[in-house]
Motif scaffolding. Structure first.
Motif, PDB file in Angstrom:
ATOM      1  N   PHE A   1       7.069  11.408   5.646  1.00 22.38           N
ATOM      2  CA  PHE A   1       5.845  11.673   6.414  1.00 22.38           C
ATOM      3  C   PHE A   1       4.684  10.858   5.855  1.00 22.38           C
ATOM      4  N   ALA A   2       4.539  10.847   4.528  1.00 23.61           N
ATOM      5  CA  ALA A   2       3.432  10.128   3.898  1.00 23.61           C
ATOM      6  C   ALA A   2       3.528   8.628   4.160  1.00 23.61           C
ATOM      7  N   ALA A   3       4.739   8.066   4.052  1.00 21.67           N
ATOM      8  CA  ALA A   3       4.910   6.628   4.263  1.00 21.67           C
ATOM      9  C   ALA A   3       4.620   6.245   5.709  1.00 21.67           C
ATOM     10  N   LEU A   4       5.109   7.044   6.658  1.00 21.58           N
ATOM     11  CA  LEU A   4       4.880   6.746   8.073  1.00 21.58           C
ATOM     12  C   LEU A   4       3.399   6.864   8.436  1.00 21.58           C
TER      13      LEU A   4
ATOM     14  N   THR B   1       0.813  -1.215   0.000  1.00 22.55           N
ATOM     15  CA  THR B   1       0.000   0.000   0.000  1.00 22.55           C
ATOM     16  C   THR B   1       0.851   1.271   0.000  1.00 22.55           C
ATOM     17  N   LEU B   2       2.157   1.152   0.189  1.00 22.54           N
ATOM     18  CA  LEU B   2       3.002   2.350   0.306  1.00 22.54           C
ATOM     19  C   LEU B   2       3.119   3.094  -1.021  1.00 22.54           C
ATOM     20  N   SER B   3       2.855   2.403  -2.132  1.00 22.71           N
ATOM     21  CA  SER B   3       2.877   3.111  -3.419  1.00 22.71           C
ATOM     22  C   SER B   3       1.821   4.209  -3.436  1.00 22.71           C
ATOM     23  N   ALA B   4       0.688   3.960  -2.744  1.00 26.52           N
ATOM     24  CA  ALA B   4      -0.371   4.967  -2.684  1.00 26.52           C
ATOM     25  C   ALA B   4       0.056   6.183  -1.881  1.00 26.52           C
ATOM     26  N   ALA B   5       0.997   6.008  -0.941  1.00 29.52           N
ATOM     27  CA  ALA B   5       1.478   7.129  -0.134  1.00 29.52           C
ATOM     28  C   ALA B   5       2.564   7.913  -0.846  1.00 29.52           C
ATOM     29  N   VAL B   6       3.429   7.213  -1.566  1.00 29.04           N
ATOM     30  CA  VAL B   6       4.598   7.852  -2.179  1.00 29.04           C
ATOM     31  C   VAL B   6       4.267   8.483  -3.537  1.00 29.04           C
ATOM     32  N   ALA B   7       3.353   7.883  -4.302  1.00 27.94           N
ATOM     33  CA  ALA B   7       3.042   8.377  -5.649  1.00 27.94           C
ATOM     34  C   ALA B   7       2.652   9.859  -5.672  1.00 27.94           C
ATOM     35  N   PRO B   8       1.801  10.356  -4.746  1.00 22.20           N
ATOM     36  CA  PRO B   8       1.456  11.782  -4.781  1.00 22.20           C
ATOM     37  C   PRO B   8       2.662  12.696  -4.588  1.00 22.20           C
ATOM     38  N   VAL B   9       3.594  12.284  -3.731  1.00 19.14           N
ATOM     39  CA  VAL B   9       4.782  13.096  -3.485  1.00 19.14           C
ATOM     40  C   VAL B   9       5.664  13.131  -4.729  1.00 19.14           C
ATOM     41  N   VAL B  10       5.811  11.999  -5.386  1.00 18.46           N
ATOM     42  CA  VAL B  10       6.620  11.925  -6.602  1.00 18.46           C
ATOM     43  C   VAL B  10       6.037  12.827  -7.689  1.00 18.46           C
ATOM     44  N   VAL B  11       4.728  12.736  -7.878  1.00 17.07           N
ATOM     45  CA  VAL B  11       4.066  13.526  -8.920  1.00 17.07           C
ATOM     46  C   VAL B  11       4.176  15.026  -8.628  1.00 17.07           C
ATOM     47  N   ALA B  12       3.895  15.424  -7.389  1.00 15.85           N
ATOM     48  CA  ALA B  12       3.946  16.842  -7.031  1.00 15.85           C
ATOM     49  C   ALA B  12       5.363  17.393  -7.148  1.00 15.85           C
ATOM     50  N   THR B  13       6.353  16.594  -6.771  1.00 17.26           N
ATOM     51  CA  THR B  13       7.745  17.043  -6.869  1.00 17.26           C
ATOM     52  C   THR B  13       8.165  17.193  -8.328  1.00 17.26           C
ATOM     53  N   ALA B  14       7.676  16.318  -9.184  1.00 20.63           N
ATOM     54  CA  ALA B  14       7.965  16.464 -10.618  1.00 20.63           C
ATOM     55  C   ALA B  14       7.376  17.763 -11.161  1.00 20.63           C
TER      56      ALA B  14
ATOM     57  N   ALA C   1      -1.891  -1.998  -6.890  1.00 19.90           N
ATOM     58  CA  ALA C   1      -0.839  -1.185  -6.276  1.00 19.90           C
ATOM     59  C   ALA C   1       0.268  -0.881  -7.288  1.00 19.90           C
ATOM     60  N   ARG C   2       0.613  -1.878  -8.089  1.00 19.37           N
ATOM     61  CA  ARG C   2       1.605  -1.666  -9.150  1.00 19.37           C
ATOM     62  C   ARG C   2       1.120  -0.617 -10.146  1.00 19.37           C
ATOM     63  N   ASN C   3      -0.153  -0.679 -10.512  1.00 16.42           N
ATOM     64  CA  ASN C   3      -0.706   0.283 -11.466  1.00 16.42           C
ATOM     65  C   ASN C   3      -0.656   1.705 -10.921  1.00 16.42           C
TER      66      ASN C   3
ATOM     67  N   VAL D   1      -4.437  11.786  -8.952  1.00 21.03           N
ATOM     68  CA  VAL D   1      -3.841  10.798  -8.048  1.00 21.03           C
ATOM     69  C   VAL D   1      -4.893  10.244  -7.083  1.00 21.03           C
ATOM     70  N   GLY D   2      -5.777  11.091  -6.584  1.00 23.94           N
ATOM     71  CA  GLY D   2      -6.824  10.622  -5.684  1.00 23.94           C
ATOM     72  C   GLY D   2      -7.737   9.604  -6.342  1.00 23.94           C
ATOM     73  N   LEU D   3      -8.132   9.864  -7.577  1.00 21.87           N
ATOM     74  CA  LEU D   3      -9.018   8.943  -8.293  1.00 21.87           C
ATOM     75  C   LEU D   3      -8.342   7.604  -8.555  1.00 21.87           C
ATOM     76  N   VAL D   4      -7.102   7.654  -9.027  1.00 21.94           N
ATOM     77  CA  VAL D   4      -6.391   6.415  -9.328  1.00 21.94           C
ATOM     78  C   VAL D   4      -6.132   5.613  -8.050  1.00 21.94           C
ATOM     79  N   THR D   5      -5.756   6.296  -6.972  1.00 24.05           N
ATOM     80  CA  THR D   5      -5.457   5.608  -5.717  1.00 24.05           C
ATOM     81  C   THR D   5      -6.692   4.944  -5.134  1.00 24.05           C
ATOM     82  N   ASP D   6      -7.849   5.528  -5.329  1.00 27.60           N
ATOM     83  CA  ASP D   6      -9.068   4.962  -4.743  1.00 27.60           C
ATOM     84  C   ASP D   6      -9.426   3.625  -5.362  1.00 27.60           C
ATOM     85  N   THR D   7      -8.846   3.281  -6.513  1.00 24.28           N
ATOM     86  CA  THR D   7      -9.123   1.963  -7.089  1.00 24.28           C
ATOM     87  C   THR D   7      -8.699   0.851  -6.133  1.00 24.28           C
ATOM     88  N   LEU D   8      -7.678   1.106  -5.311  1.00 26.44           N
ATOM     89  CA  LEU D   8      -7.233   0.094  -4.345  1.00 26.44           C
ATOM     90  C   LEU D   8      -8.309  -0.162  -3.290  1.00 26.44           C
ATOM     91  N   LEU D   9      -8.927   0.912  -2.795  1.00 30.50           N
ATOM     92  CA  LEU D   9     -10.004   0.754  -1.815  1.00 30.50           C
ATOM     93  C   LEU D   9     -11.223   0.101  -2.447  1.00 30.50           C
TER      94      LEU D   9
END
Length: 306
Positions: free
Chosen positions: A47-50, A15-28, A290-292, A193-201
């Motif tokens: 912070f997001a991962a913890l 599930t950590l990909s869901a926490a890190v992906a937003p940070v990666v995208v925003a930093t890009a 999670a990979r997606n 990112v919110g829409l894509v991440t919600d597919t996991l839930l």
């Protein structure tokens, strides 16, 4: 070593990909705009991962105490329910994760300097409204980590929380602490990112729809049925791509092209999900989803860097 293995499993690393992906995208996006601050981005990711791990621990503990993780459970095994970690030890783990997350948040705030301004005469001005706002966001992350498991996931509001706290909050927060501003592009990325991440839930709720009904857990899929759940999963991935593709209108044409790869992966995973339909076999789709999510974040980030 066995104890460390159980804590690792309780952290739910997939599930950590869901926490890190937003940070990666925003930093890009910050890099594209010429305002990236790498040290701040690292603290944001930590912070997001913890917070994600703390939320997983809270979910493990509360579901065990409620009896949700009983013999009928279809999802992956949980640490408290299996007796791997005692409830008392899990409470200590939650407190430790939250304290570490708070420390990472403080370090991020200190490194960002968005709360202080130096004028031409080298005098400092503290923007207390920014300090208060950022503290409020951090506190909200902690509060809703508890409210999600104890209340909101039981009354159909889980998806809304994912959109907010895995989409808008981390993307806008990461962008703001590096730039001290918000742009339309940042808002679009937060939605994507919110829409894509919600597919996991949605996948979790799709798998658990029958047991959720019996236990009184009113997720949207439990209330509206399997056909809604499969359609909701599919549409959110497509809508997330469209939000990212809209950045082509803001000078990033690759955002409409590279993430098409994600759409192909998402469609394939959705077909597998519908084919399996129910039961523990759907746990195989968790890793693929999670990979997606991670691939979507990387593709969008790469698109912004090109």
């Amino acid at each position: 070593m066995q104890s460390l293995k159980y804590w690792f499993l309780a952290a739910r690393p997939k599930t950590l990909s869901a926490a890190v992906a937003p940070v990666v995208v925003a930093t890009a996006l910050c890099w594209r705009d010429g305002t990236v601050r790498w040290s701040v981005a690292v603290w944001c990711a930590l912070f997001a991962a913890l917070m994600q791990i703390a939320a997983n621990f809270i979910n493990d503990l509360i579901d065990f105490q409620r009896g949700t993780d009983g013999e009928e459970r279809l999802g992956p095994e949980r640490a408290c329910a299996q007796g791997w970690i005692s409830p008392a030890a899990m409470r200590r783990g939650i407190v430790l994760c939250l304290l570490l997350a708070a420390a990472a948040g403080m370090a991020m705030l200190y490194a960002s300097n968005v709360w202080v301004e130096v004028d031409a005469e080298c005098s400092f001005m503290v923007h207390w409204e920014r300090v208060i706002a950022l503290f409020a966001v951090g506190l909200a992350c902690i509060v809703f980590a508890f409210l999600y498991t104890t209340l909101l996931s039981y009354c159909g509001l889980g998806d809304l929380l994912v959109w907010l706290f895995f989409g808008f909050v981390p993307v806008l927060g990461t962008y703001y602490v590096q730039t001290a501003t918000l742009t339309p592009e940042a808002w679009l990325l937060g939605a994507a990112v919110g829409l894509v991440t919600d597919t996991l839930l949605v996948l979790n709720n799709y798998r658990d729809r029958d047991t959720d009904r019996r236990s009184g857990k009113r997720t949207l899929v439990a209330l509206l049925g399997a056909r809604f759940g499969s359609g909701f999963y599919l549409v959110q991935g497509i809508a997330g791509y469209l939000c990212a593709a809209a950045l082509a209108g803001y000078g990033s044409p690759w955002c409409a092209l590279l993430p098409i790869i994600y759409i192909g992966m998402h469609m394939k995973t959705w077909r597998d999900m519908v084919h399996i339909n129910h039961g523990r076999a759907l746990n195989r789709i968790l890793g693929k989803t999670a990979r997606n999510i991670l691939m979507f974040g990387l593709l969008v980030a790469l698109s912004l860097l090109l």
